[in-house]
Design an enzyme around this catalytic site. Sequence first.
Site, short mmCIF file in Angstrom:
data_model
loop_
_atom_site.label_atom_id
_atom_site.label_comp_id
_atom_site.label_asym_id
_atom_site.label_seq_id
_atom_site.Cartn_x
_atom_site.Cartn_y
_atom_site.Cartn_z
N HIS A 1 4.68 -3.24 1.31
CA HIS A 1 3.58 -3.16 0.35
C HIS A 1 2.23 -3.37 1.05
O HIS A 1 2.15 -4.02 2.10
CB HIS A 1 3.76 -4.19 -0.75
CG HIS A 1 4.83 -3.80 -1.74
ND1 HIS A 1 4.94 -4.37 -2.99
CD2 HIS A 1 5.82 -2.88 -1.67
CE1 HIS A 1 5.95 -3.82 -3.64
NE2 HIS A 1 6.51 -2.92 -2.85
N GLU B 1 -0.26 -5.22 0.29
CA GLU B 1 -0.68 -6.63 0.41
C GLU B 1 -0.06 -7.28 1.65
O GLU B 1 -0.72 -7.98 2.41
CB GLU B 1 -0.25 -7.42 -0.83
CG GLU B 1 -0.85 -6.93 -2.14
CD GLU B 1 0.02 -5.92 -2.86
OE1 GLU B 1 0.58 -5.02 -2.20
OE2 GLU B 1 0.13 -6.00 -4.09
N CYS C 1 3.26 -7.73 -6.52
CA CYS C 1 4.62 -8.05 -6.99
C CYS C 1 4.97 -9.48 -6.58
O CYS C 1 4.21 -10.12 -5.84
CB CYS C 1 5.62 -7.06 -6.39
SG CYS C 1 5.90 -7.35 -4.64
N CYS D 1 5.07 -10.08 -2.71
CA CYS D 1 3.73 -10.17 -2.09
C CYS D 1 3.01 -11.43 -2.56
O CYS D 1 2.23 -12.02 -1.79
CB CYS D 1 2.91 -8.93 -2.42
SG CYS D 1 3.52 -7.48 -1.53
N1 LIG Z 1 1.28 -4.25 -5.65
C1 LIG Z 1 1.90 -3.18 -5.11
C2 LIG Z 1 2.76 -2.42 -5.85
C3 LIG Z 1 3.39 -1.35 -5.26
N2 LIG Z 1 3.16 -1.05 -3.96
C4 LIG Z 1 3.78 0.12 -3.34
C5 LIG Z 1 5.23 0.15 -3.14
C6 LIG Z 1 5.61 1.59 -3.32
O1 LIG Z 1 5.33 2.35 -2.16
C7 LIG Z 1 4.69 2.01 -4.41
C8 LIG Z 1 5.23 1.72 -5.80
O2 LIG Z 1 6.17 2.64 -6.09
P1 LIG Z 1 6.30 3.32 -7.55
O3 LIG Z 1 5.32 2.65 -8.48
O4 LIG Z 1 5.97 4.75 -7.35
O5 LIG Z 1 7.72 3.06 -7.93
O6 LIG Z 1 3.53 1.23 -4.20
C9 LIG Z 1 2.28 -1.82 -3.23
O7 LIG Z 1 2.03 -1.54 -2.04
N3 LIG Z 1 1.68 -2.87 -3.81
#
Ligand SMILES: Nc1ccn([C@H]2C[C@H](O)[C@@H](COP(=O)(O)O)O2)c(=O)n1
Length: 208
Positions: free
Chosen positions: A99, A101, A125, A128
């Site tokens: 992620h 973060e 999440c 993170c």
């Molecule tokens: N706070 C976050 C939330 C999600 N991500 C990233 C992880 C995945 O590459 C994408 C989320 O996938 P999707 O919503 O298409 O199932 O985003 C992050 O970096 N930070």
Amino acid sequence: MGEINDFQETNISQNCDEQVVQPTTKRSDYISWHEYFMATAFLAAKRSKDPITQVGACIVDHDHKIVGIGYNGMPIGCSDDEFPWSKDGKETKHLYVCHAEMNAIINKNIVDLKDCIMYVALFPCNECAKFIIQSGIKEVVYMSDKHSHKCTTIASKKMFNAADVKYWQYIPKNKSLVIDFTEIDWNNMQQVPSSPFKELSLQDSDTN
Ligand SMILES: Nc1ccn([C@H]2C[C@H](O)[C@@H](COP(=O)(O)O)O2)c(=O)n1
């Protein structure tokens, strides 16, 4: 010196043949710190290879210095072309993607992130959130909380509240910020002596 003062007082500069009126007071349409840091997070997200969700994060210290930037992507050594980007099935991106973060924290360019602020596009999440708390970051500024109903987000907020990490949603006053590479007329810039690379300037062909 005399020439410079004359130039400021008359407020007119000579640019080749035409006379240009130059302002003498500071610009008023500059971007705020919040816009600057959130925009930096959004710019970092442009590097993401995720076909659905691109997230960027930018960490800032007390002095408004950027001390870490990251975006969501595959771990080092795990090829963007070989690992899955799908959301469904047995092999999904969620098993592998780092992620934004986490990457921003790991990419830090100072020893300690104590009391720093993280700007991030999506609410962190739970995994993170643990990294954020353990790193000493004291504030999270986010844009979207679209997963607020998910247990991962609820867990994040529970941990942030317990650990006294402040979080708030940034609502931008401008819907978009444009980066225009032609704002500076680099093609016509006079350089004396001329830059040795000027003749070599190539179009960006970096595809990594
Ligand atoms: N706070 C976050 C939330 C999600 N991500 C990233 C992880 C995945 O590459 C994408 C989320 O996938 P999707 O919503 O298409 O199932 O985003 C992050 O970096 N930070």
